[in-house]
Write an enzyme that holds these catalytic residues in place. Structure first.
Site: not given
Ligand code: G3I
Length: 305
Positions: A127, A169, A206, A235, A237
């Site tokens: 990105e 990516n 996405h 990715e 969906d």
């Molecule tokens: O694990 C912590 C947990 O301990 C905490 O209590 C909680 C509170 O917010 O957060 C948890 O972490 C979160 C993590 O996902 C696991 O669930 C993060 O806050 C959250 O920001 C994170 O989001 C991820 C996101 O990327 C962050 O940028 C998504 O799961 C993930 O699907 C998403 O994936 C991205 C790709 O990497 C890049 N392309 C876009 C895609 C979708 O946004």
């Protein structure tokens, strides 16, 4: 084939999913995972904040658990991601200039080195381009270290793991007529012409009503492939349900199948309830782990129907 992985394998491709380490204790989840998928991308566990939470202190526990799962089910791994403006640990967020450049390169050297030989393809840089009509790089602390930060990242990744395919990516790069798509295309063209080590381009894909599957999606994949790189749907969906969602999944699958160098596709989670945007019900299995119409559409397309 009777599963996504075996059907994709029949076309010489893989079929992957994002996996979250926190769900590996869920037997419904791991049952579908090991049955259906031949490629795994860690959803968060190989990101910079996860692997280098304190500068110079590397943490591989959750990522290693996912690699073990892949090994045990005979699946390969996509690594995600070595250099990104987002999900940087606090220490990196506050860095800039030459110190940040050097920290980024060390991160790549250490993490790609740790997993050397175990990764089919790395999303080396994620990105790095801006949305909208500018075609510009996205502003970030990494970008402000100099325009050459992306090629520097690719060279470091190649040195650390010479056998991994190295990918750029991004999202919103699916529509051939968008400035962002064109800008990434020109970068890849430039890298190929100058011998910067890049092997593949990942299209996150996405999709939702505001960002639907473009009618020229296949053209985009083919045009990038014609630069001499593999293309992968990384990715996937698609927001929606029922027949409309299934039709969109079929279209995307057929686009990959129509492009020889589209080497595989990955959905961004297993069940709708595992999704980063669960309310969009964007995946192939429902919350109970049952196959949706979208699943059948993808499987049939992979099987040539
Ligand atoms: O694990 C912590 C947990 O301990 C905490 O209590 C909680 C509170 O917010 O957060 C948890 O972490 C979160 C993590 O996902 C696991 O669930 C993060 O806050 C959250 O920001 C994170 O989001 C991820 C996101 O990327 C962050 O940028 C998504 O799961 C993930 O699907 C998403 O994936 C991205 C790709 O990497 C890049 N392309 C876009 C895609 C979708 O946004």
């Amino acid at each position: 084939g009777s599963t996504l992985g075996s059907a994709a394998s029949g076309t010489g491709r893989y079929f992957g999913t994002a996996v979250s380490a926190s769900r590996l204790s869920d037997s419904v989840y791991t049952g579908i995972l090991s049955r259906e998928f031949s490629m795994i991308t860690p959803e968060n566990e190989m990101k910079i904040d996860a692997t280098e939470p304190a500068q110079g202190q590397f943490s591989y526990g959750n990522a290693d658990r996912i690699v073990s799962q892949a090994t045990s089910q005979g699946a390969r791994m996509r690594g995600h991601t070595l250099a990104w403006y987002s999900q940087q640990p606090g220490w990196m967020q506050s860095m800039e200039g030459a110190a940040l450049r050097s920290a980024m390169l060390n991160h790549i050297t250490q993490v790609a080195g740790h997993y050397s030989g175990k990764i089919y393809a790395w999303d080396v840089v994620n990105e790095a381009f801006a949305d909208g009509g500018s075609g510009a790089r996205r502003d970030s602390n990494l970008q402000r270290t100099g325009d050459d930060w992306i090629e520097a990242a690719f060279r470091a990744a190649r040195a650390a793991d010479p056998n991994a395919k190295l990918c750029y990516n991004d999202y919103n790069t699916d529509d051939w007529n968008q400035a962002k798509t064109q800008a990434v295309y020109r970068m890849v063209q430039d890298f190929k012409s100058r011998g910067v080590p890049i092997d593949c381009v990942g299209f996150q894909s996405h999709f939702n009503p505001n960002s639907p599957v473009p009618s020229n999606y296949r053209t985009t994949l083919q045009n990038f492939a014609d630069l001499g790189v593999d293309v992968q749907i990384t990715e996937l969906d698609i927001e929606g349900s029922g027949t409309a969602q299934a039709d969109n999944y079929r279209t995307v699958t057929n686009a990959c199948l129509a492009v020889t160098r589209c080497t595989g596709m990955t959905v961004w989670g297993i069940r709708d309830t595992d999704s980063w945007r669960a309310s969009a019900t964007p995946l192939l299995f429902d919350g109970n782990g049952q196959k949706k119409a979208a699943y059948t559409a993808v499987l049939d397309a992979l099987n040539g129907g």
